[in-house]
Design an enzyme around this catalytic site. Structure first.
Site: not given
Ligand code: 5RP
Length: 295
Positions: A203
């Site tokens: 991610k």
């Molecule tokens: C927190 C995360 C969240 O799941 C990620 O940031 C996704 O959420 P958003 O779209 O609100 O950023 O990994 O550490």
């Protein structure tokens, strides 16, 4: 006991048809074992090759986040429209019905809070518990360039090694410290490190300049986080540009659950991710669904 005299000679061996040997649909995942590929096929839609993950793990370091103060109220209406739920084991056991068959990507780190240094995490879920929860994947952050970079990478390595024993993939999240650059060079570095240590997918964040190169330099699929809340049209535009430049979907939280109409928003995001709907059409879809629901 089966009657051995009744065994008939096989007739249909399809001698004109070569044995099927199809490549697996996900980038960089061809050499994985059946169980890994099967779990990844639950996370990523094999038709589109993409996913809409609903992230609501924010509370593990920032407490009752706006929009998910009550996860038992906020999340269930979104579940039918999500491909995957990403959350902590505490959220799962307390707020999500076990009758849901959506795959779970289990937040498996903790150890810090918004009051202290974000990169100072530990592995906070034993693999036995991930299996008990029927996790489709496990996840933690690598904080490249941050104070506890080494420990955070070690955490993800541990998840990869233990998950691999049981065919459970690991999602590596590229965590970014408050004062770190968010550019192609940084995300190129962080996503590549994640893939090279063995993460099954990564991610990252969408960036205006050079996202395509970040995706190209990462040999496994990348999904994007939504980041802080944007107007719906801008969030849909970001999702569109990300998948257009090679992202395999989104792992979105605040831009869904902090929307004026979360149920409409997650459907509009799904249309962009799985059907390449244009941002304008998706925004129209959001507005139509929102007004339908308002009655
Ligand atoms: C927190 C995360 C969240 O799941 C990620 O940031 C996704 O959420 P958003 O779209 O609100 O950023 O990994 O550490």
């Amino acid at each position: 006991m089966a009657d051995l005299d009744d065994i008939k000679e096989g007739k249909d061996f399809g001698l004109d048809t070569p044995a099927r040997n199809e490549p697996f649909f996900l980038k960089g995942s061809n050499a994985l074992d059946w169980g890994m590929q099967n779990r990844l096929s639950r996370i990523f839609n094999p038709d589109s090759g993409r996913t809409v993950m609903l992230a609501f793990d924010h509370g593990y370091f920032q407490g009752p986040t706006t929009g998910i103060e009550r996860m038992d109220l906020a999340i269930p209406p979104l579940i039918p429209h999500a491909d995957v739920l990403m959350c902590t084991r505490g959220a799962l056991r307390s707020c999500i019905s076990p009758t849901s068959t959506k795959p779970i990507v289990l937040r498996s780190s903790a150890g810090q809070s918004i009051l202290t240094e974000l990169s100072n995490e530990l592995v906070a879920v034993d693999i036995d518990d991930a299996i008990r929860l029927n996790a489709a994947a496990i996840t933690a952050q690598i904080y490249v360039g941050a104070e506890y970079e080494h420990q955070s990478i070690a955490n993800v390595v541990k998840l990869i090694d233990t998950g691999s024993r049981y065919g459970i993939p690991t999602l590596a999240v590229t965590g970014v410290g408050a004062d770190m650059a968010r550019d192609a060079r940084y995300f190129g570095l962080a996503t590549r490190i994640a893939a090279e240590i063995g993460a099954h997918y990564v991610k990252s964040y969408f960036i205006e300049d050079g996202f395509e190169k970040v995706v190209a330099g990462c040999p496994v699929p990348i999904v994007i986080a939504g980041g802080k809340k944007l107007p719906e049209g801008e969030a849909l535009e970001m999702a569109y540009r990300a998948v257009d430049q090679g992202a395999a979907g989104v792992d979105m939280g605040r831009n869904i659950f902090q929307s004026d109409s979360p149920v409409a928003m997650i459907q509009a995001v799904g249309a962009v991710v799985h059907r390449n709907e244009s941002p304008d059409n998706a925004l129209q879809m959001y507005q139509d669904l929102k007004s339908d629901m308002e009655g």
